[in-house]
Design a protein around this motif. Structure first.
Motif, PDB file in Angstrom:
ATOM      1  N   TYR A 160       0.548  -0.986   0.501  1.00  0.00           N
ATOM      2  CA  TYR A 160       0.111   0.375  -0.127  1.00  0.00           C
ATOM      3  C   TYR A 160       1.286   1.088  -0.159  1.00  0.00           C
ATOM      4  N   ARG A 161       1.697   1.667   1.035  1.00  0.00           N
ATOM      5  CA  ARG A 161       2.366   2.271   1.133  1.00  0.00           C
ATOM      6  C   ARG A 161       3.674   2.748  -0.215  1.00  0.00           C
ATOM      7  N   LEU A 162       4.323   1.087  -0.819  1.00  0.00           N
ATOM      8  CA  LEU A 162       4.835   0.998  -1.638  1.00  0.00           C
ATOM      9  C   LEU A 162       4.199   1.883  -3.321  1.00  0.00           C
ATOM     10  N   ALA A 163       2.881   1.760  -3.159  1.00  0.00           N
ATOM     11  CA  ALA A 163       2.141   2.255  -4.572  1.00  0.00           C
ATOM     12  C   ALA A 163       2.173   3.968  -4.441  1.00  0.00           C
ATOM     13  N   GLN A 164       1.643   4.597  -2.709  1.00  0.00           N
ATOM     14  CA  GLN A 164       1.770   5.572  -2.598  1.00  0.00           C
ATOM     15  C   GLN A 164       2.732   6.426  -2.748  1.00  0.00           C
ATOM     16  N   ALA A 165       4.087   6.077  -2.195  1.00  0.00           N
ATOM     17  CA  ALA A 165       5.315   6.389  -2.824  1.00  0.00           C
ATOM     18  C   ALA A 165       6.023   6.492  -4.288  1.00  0.00           C
ATOM     19  N   THR A 166       5.710   5.294  -5.150  1.00  0.00           N
ATOM     20  CA  THR A 166       5.483   5.162  -6.636  1.00  0.00           C
ATOM     21  C   THR A 166       4.875   6.376  -7.259  1.00  0.00           C
ATOM     22  N   LEU A 167       3.768   6.743  -6.883  1.00  0.00           N
ATOM     23  CA  LEU A 167       2.863   7.738  -7.613  1.00  0.00           C
ATOM     24  C   LEU A 167       3.165   9.067  -7.574  1.00  0.00           C
ATOM     25  N   ASP A 168       4.132   9.426  -6.222  1.00  0.00           N
ATOM     26  CA  ASP A 168       4.579  10.688  -5.674  1.00  0.00           C
ATOM     27  C   ASP A 168       5.710  10.156  -6.558  1.00  0.00           C
ATOM     28  N   ALA A 206      14.714   2.721 -13.004  1.00  0.00           N
ATOM     29  CA  ALA A 206      15.576   1.505 -12.454  1.00  0.00           C
ATOM     30  C   ALA A 206      15.405   1.334 -11.068  1.00  0.00           C
ATOM     31  N   THR A 207      16.646   2.977 -10.436  1.00  0.00           N
ATOM     32  CA  THR A 207      16.678   2.832  -8.912  1.00  0.00           C
ATOM     33  C   THR A 207      15.366   2.021  -8.181  1.00  0.00           C
ATOM     34  N   TRP A 208      14.051   2.997  -8.337  1.00  0.00           N
ATOM     35  CA  TRP A 208      13.732   2.786  -8.001  1.00  0.00           C
ATOM     36  C   TRP A 208      12.633   1.722  -8.059  1.00  0.00           C
ATOM     37  N   VAL A 209      12.815   0.737  -9.324  1.00  0.00           N
ATOM     38  CA  VAL A 209      12.211  -0.381  -9.191  1.00  0.00           C
ATOM     39  C   VAL A 209      12.822  -2.047  -8.790  1.00  0.00           C
ATOM     40  N   GLU A 210      14.401  -1.050  -7.950  1.00  0.00           N
ATOM     41  CA  GLU A 210      15.022  -2.099  -7.609  1.00  0.00           C
ATOM     42  C   GLU A 210      14.292  -2.522  -5.857  1.00  0.00           C
ATOM     43  N   GLN A 211      14.115  -0.947  -5.736  1.00  0.00           N
ATOM     44  CA  GLN A 211      13.675  -0.433  -3.691  1.00  0.00           C
ATOM     45  C   GLN A 211      12.760  -0.652  -4.308  1.00  0.00           C
ATOM     46  N   VAL A 212      11.577  -0.892  -4.402  1.00  0.00           N
ATOM     47  CA  VAL A 212      10.531  -1.549  -4.443  1.00  0.00           C
ATOM     48  C   VAL A 212      11.004  -3.368  -4.599  1.00  0.00           C
ATOM     49  N   GLU A 213      11.181  -3.819  -5.554  1.00  0.00           N
ATOM     50  CA  GLU A 213      11.577  -5.280  -4.993  1.00  0.00           C
ATOM     51  C   GLU A 213      12.081  -5.439  -4.087  1.00  0.00           C
ATOM     52  N   LEU A 214      13.325  -4.502  -2.963  1.00  0.00           N
ATOM     53  CA  LEU A 214      13.381  -5.364  -1.180  1.00  0.00           C
ATOM     54  C   LEU A 214      12.708  -4.549  -0.590  1.00  0.00           C
ATOM     55  N   GLY A 215      11.219  -3.512  -1.123  1.00  0.00           N
ATOM     56  CA  GLY A 215      10.355  -3.361  -0.272  1.00  0.00           C
ATOM     57  C   GLY A 215       8.982  -4.406  -0.609  1.00  0.00           C
ATOM     58  N   LEU A 216       9.197  -4.858  -1.445  1.00  0.00           N
ATOM     59  CA  LEU A 216       8.287  -6.019  -1.149  1.00  0.00           C
ATOM     60  C   LEU A 216       8.843  -7.539  -0.924  1.00  0.00           C
ATOM     61  N   GLY A 217      10.118  -7.722  -0.480  1.00  0.00           N
ATOM     62  CA  GLY A 217      10.911  -9.240   0.250  1.00  0.00           C
ATOM     63  C   GLY A 217      11.147  -9.925  -0.883  1.00  0.00           C
ATOM     64  N   GLY A 218      11.071  -9.124  -2.070  1.00  0.00           N
ATOM     65  CA  GLY A 218      10.939  -9.898  -3.569  1.00  0.00           C
ATOM     66  C   GLY A 218      12.428 -10.659  -3.248  1.00  0.00           C
ATOM     67  N   VAL A 262       7.730   9.605   3.307  1.00  0.00           N
ATOM     68  CA  VAL A 262       8.406   9.880   3.705  1.00  0.00           C
ATOM     69  C   VAL A 262       9.095   8.675   4.951  1.00  0.00           C
ATOM     70  N   ALA A 263       8.305   7.941   5.851  1.00  0.00           N
ATOM     71  CA  ALA A 263       8.362   7.233   6.866  1.00  0.00           C
ATOM     72  C   ALA A 263       9.194   5.502   5.780  1.00  0.00           C
ATOM     73  N   THR A 264       8.099   5.879   4.827  1.00  0.00           N
ATOM     74  CA  THR A 264       8.043   4.330   3.877  1.00  0.00           C
ATOM     75  C   THR A 264       9.085   4.804   3.341  1.00  0.00           C
ATOM     76  N   TRP A 265       9.987   5.997   2.587  1.00  0.00           N
ATOM     77  CA  TRP A 265      11.350   6.276   1.890  1.00  0.00           C
ATOM     78  C   TRP A 265      12.242   5.903   2.255  1.00  0.00           C
ATOM     79  N   VAL A 266      12.232   5.956   4.095  1.00  0.00           N
ATOM     80  CA  VAL A 266      13.550   5.911   5.178  1.00  0.00           C
ATOM     81  C   VAL A 266      13.822   4.654   5.039  1.00  0.00           C
TER      82      VAL A 266
END
Lengths: 200, 200
Positions: free
Chosen positions: A157-165, A188-200, B187-191
């Motif tokens: 949920y929050r990664l989707a928010q951050a992606t749109l921002d 490309a950096t963001w995609v890697e981060q989302v993968e990390l964040g989703l625990g992929g 911001v918390a998510t991104w940190v």
């Protein structure tokens, strides 16, 4: 066609309305806020001023309808069927790219003109905030469904928010100059981060 | 004070210039692009129109100087000494918060008006692009130094870029309505993401 005698006139009326909205978006994105008056839009659309005012009696009504059209187009172009997305990391790349596409291009450039005007115009702001909220919800739902098709990832949920921002920020940078190479790196950096964040 | 007879006049001239720039930023952020003319700015600043035109002969010169002032203020407020930052994960939170502060508030709202106008004004755009590039470099250097004080983390450069793009997107959302609670979540998510990305 049902053969009703009113149909052709209704079709013409609908087409006129669509032409006026297209011209409004063209003028906003190409010439900016000040140029987007009912008179200039009618001229650009090849529609008489009277006919334009029949559809859109005031500039505010025209601008609000055009913004609604932009938001509809923006979400439609990004709302390709989530079921068609490939599984695995490739999916995240596609979903992030779609989010960025929402904010890069003619529709966003036009919407930015309306937002900038609304920042100092309370009446316009009150009119567009509900549209903006509806658009934000639609964009978030699409992005969330893409990142987390099973609806089970607590971080999605929050990664989707951050992606749109992020996508909005990239879109704003793109209005001044073509920075598509830099943008591709950030995506490309963001995609890697989302993968990390989703625990992929 | 050196006692030179020219000094008081130079001081007055400098103060007049500063007052005009402050009024320009106030008007841009509060009333928008159309209101920010040399005449209205002079009135707001309590400066004669002649004196205003002595400092800023055209609207373009005034707007460009005001944008330069905004960028200087924006980078100064974010450029607190990196050496004072705490070590560890707390540091990342502070650096991301500073990046977001750049894009939220009066200076950014004023800059947005100039960017929106420049999107459809090639002459203005050519004038502001070098300022914009200089500002982007300064913001990136500050963020990078905060995320990676030793200059050794291979991911820091691109994470600093993404942080600033995200911050710009959050700033744009904040111009229409106060979404500070939602922003704090993003911001918390991104940190957390930056911590993961830096391998912290």
């Amino acid at each position: 066609m049902t053969g009703s005698p009113r149909e052709p006139q209704q079709d013409r009326s609908r087409l006129t309305r669509e032409r006026l909205l297209t011209s409004t978006i063209d003028i906003l994105s190409g010439q900016g806020w000040a140029a987007a008056t009912v008179a200039r839009v009618a001229e650009e659309a090849g529609v008489s001023r009277g006919a334009a005012q029949h559809h859109f009696p005031t500039r505010e009504v025209l601008i609000t309808a055009a913004l609604e059209q932009m938001f509809t187009d923006l979400t439609a172009s990004a709302a390709q069927d989530v079921a068609d997305l490939p599984a695995g990391p490739e999916r995240i790349g596609i979903v992030v790219a779609r989010a960025v596409e929402i904010y890069v291009g003619r529709n966003f450039r036009a919407a930015l003109q309306v937002w900038a005007a609304a920042a100092s115009d309370e009446v316009l702001r009150e009119q567009i905030l509900p549209l903006e909220a509806k658009f934000a919800r639609a964009a978030h739902e699409m992005t969330l469904a893409g990142l987390d098709p099973d609806g089970r990832n607590p971080n999605a949920y929050r990664l989707a928010q951050a992606t749109l921002d992020l996508a909005r920020g990239l879109g704003l940078a793109a209005t001044l100059s073509d920075d598509s190479r830099r943008r591709a790196q950030v995506v490309a950096t963001w995609v890697e981060q989302v993968e990390l964040g989703l625990g992929g």
